[in-house]
Design an enzyme around this catalytic site. Structure first.
Site, PDB file in Angstrom:
ATOM      1  N   GLY A 147       0.813  -1.207   0.000  1.00 59.43           N
ATOM      2  CA  GLY A 147       0.000   0.000   0.000  1.00 59.43           C
ATOM      3  C   GLY A 147       0.844   1.254   0.000  1.00 59.43           C
ATOM      4  CB  SER A 148       0.090   4.643   1.229  1.00 56.50           C
ATOM      5  OG  SER A 148      -1.041   4.825   0.405  1.00 56.50           O
ATOM      6  CB  THR A 149       4.440   1.503   3.545  1.00 57.61           C
ATOM      7  OG1 THR A 149       4.203   0.253   2.903  1.00 57.61           O
ATOM      8  CG2 THR A 149       3.554   1.621   4.786  1.00 57.61           C
ATOM      9  CE  LYS A 165       0.312   6.758  -1.880  1.00 63.87           C
ATOM     10  NZ  LYS A 165      -0.851   7.388  -1.199  1.00 63.87           N
TER      11      LYS A 165
END
Length: 491
Positions: free
Chosen positions: A223-225, A227
């Site tokens: 997920g957004s980790t 990013k």
């Protein structure tokens, strides 16, 4: 001699040659592998006829040991926990030693040392044999910090998932929890029926307690980790700075398809459809990162992911499954991958390595679970691993920029639940979609103190844990990471 007799003699000669060859092969070439097979009954008789070495925590407390057995078959019984040590809490570290199923975890990875059969112990063992003594196994001391381990275990609270903590300066594994855990004592039973029943129950459990979710099992979309890796690739390209403005629409239409990407809850990231890279990370803007990922290209993202350790398995000495970044991506797939979705998969260990690499001025250290192996009798050090650099993921300048951006995530972004008074925490939240209709996995990765990092952590709670569909990385995983960091900085 007539022709049939010649054929019969030839067949007998060939069969004799094959029998002789196979016997010689077993005796001279396969003998060592057969002796080393932990399921070999003679090997078990020999190993349990001597005292198997203990497994210790960083503070010297014993988490696995061997006690004299009342069994008529084996002299020693493997025992886990005791002295305030919960065996289930450390099951992802120790694994088990079973007379039925053999060893797993650290019991398997350090089996030759614990059993006292390693070549490094030859001369010591020779002295024991000459004096008529059965040599005990060596003691394996881990890097696990009990306070951090306990904080991770209690924070997970039985929810399915995993938590990992590393010392970013050395790669030492400070904590490694996989939940739910299991009690290795039932598997270590000398009773074949008891051990078999315990193993089959664990194997058939829906919660899969035998999976070490921290380093393997079914890997997670980060997920957004992820990013953090996309932001690192952007900064390393030289085309972006934290203040670079990005396209940040409420809805991003993807090329080649009718699919779109939206921000969590349909939120607006910036002003007028624009947001800086720093602000996009702080509020975890999906659309700006997906658009930037397509601009960077899949090669840049793949190379950056690999620089942090993706696509490469390693041992520490437990085997860590390689995290993966997909190949041959089209534009929509690349957009999804840029925010840690599509077919991107990672272990919590890997995402802790990402945070640790940023914390360590861009250098990723090789994770290591064993601080030393010591002779149980003389206390001489047999093995003492030194910190080892695994890769340079980003430049020191990029690492500093990422640190400052991650600090804003905790100060005023999606990660405020990880705030610690008097300690600057650098972090990143993540909510990862993984199945139609299922609640997202909740992620949080961080390090602290931001200006002098002592610990880097990664936490994942499957399907939002107790919060279910209301889960977010900051709300569910953030407090667990906070507790682990507090345990470290206060110890």
């Amino acid at each position: 001699m007539n022709k049939p007799l010649r054929h019969l003699a030839l067949v007998a000669l060939v069969m004799f040659a094959l029998l002789f060859g196979s016997t010689s092969y077993v005796q001279y070439f396969s003998a060592q592998s057969l002796r080393d097979n932990p399921l070999n009954s003679r090997t078990l008789q020999q190993e349990l006829g001597r005292e198997r070495g203990p497994i210790l925590l960083a503070d010297g407390r014993v988490v696995a040991s061997s006690m004299p057995s009342e069994s008529s078959t084996y002299d020693y019984q493997r025992v886990y926990g005791g002295d305030g040590v919960d065996p289930a809490m450390y099951s992802a570290v120790t694994g088990f030693f079973s007379v039925v199923y053999g060893p797993s975890g650290l019991e398997q990875a350090e089996n030759s040392m614990l059993a006292g059969t390693d070549d490094a112990m030859f001369y010591r063992n020779l002295t024991h044999y000459l004096t008529g003594q059965e040599p005990p196994g060596a003691a394996v001391q881990t890097t696990i910090n009990p306070a951090v381990q306990e904080a991770a275990w209690n924070g997970m609270g039985g929810q399915r998932g995993a938590a990992v903590a590393l010392d970013p300066r050395t790669g030492e594994v400070l904590a490694m929890v996989s939940t739910p855990g299991f009690d290795p004592n039932s598997l270590a039973s000398h009773s074949h029926d008891t051990a078999t029943q315990a193993y089959q129950e664990l194997l058939g459990a829906e919660s899969r307690p035998l999976y070490n979710r921290a380093i393997g099992g079914n890997l997670y979309p980060p997920g957004s980790t992820f990013k953090l890796i996309t932001a690192a690739a952007a900064l390393e390209s030289g085309q972006y700075t934290p203040e670079t403005e990005l396209d940040a629409p409420t809805t991003l239409e993807l090329p080649l398809t009718t699919a779109t990407i939206r921000n969590a809850g349909g939120a607006v990231c910036g002003s007028g459809g624009r947001a800086t890279l720093q602000h996009s990370l702080m509020v975890s803007c999906n659309t700006s990162f997906a658009a930037m990922g397509m601009e960077l290209g899949d090669q840049a993202l793949r190379e950056q992911a690999e620089a942090f350790g993706f696509d490469e398995g390693f041992t520490m000495p437990l085997r860590v499954t390689a995290s993966s970044f997909p190949d041959e991506l089209n534009a929509p797939q690349l957009a999804q991958s840029s925010i840690g979705q599509y077919e991107v998969r990672a272990t919590p260990m890997q995402m802790a390595m990402v945070a640790a690499g940023i914390a360590n001025d861009g250098v990723v250290m090789q994770p290591n679970l064993v601080s030393s192996v010591v002779d149980s009798t003389s206390l001489d050090v047999i093995s003492d691993p030194s910190p080892r650099e695994m890769s340079r993921a980003v430049s020191p300048e990029t690492a500093q920029q990422l640190t400052e951006m991650m600090t804003t995530v905790v100060e005023s972004g999606t990660g405020t639940a990880a705030q610690i008074p008097g300690v600057d925490v650098a972090g990143k939240t993540g909510s990862a979609q993984h199945a139609q209709g299922a609640a997202p996995h909740a992620w949080f990765t961080a390090f602290a103190p931001a200006d002098d990092p002592q610990i880097a952590v990664a936490v994942v709670v499957e399907s939002g844990g107790d919060a279910g569909s209301e889960a977010s990385g900051g709300r569910v995983a953030g407090p667990i990471a906070k507790a682990m960091i507090e345990a470290m900085v206060n110890s």
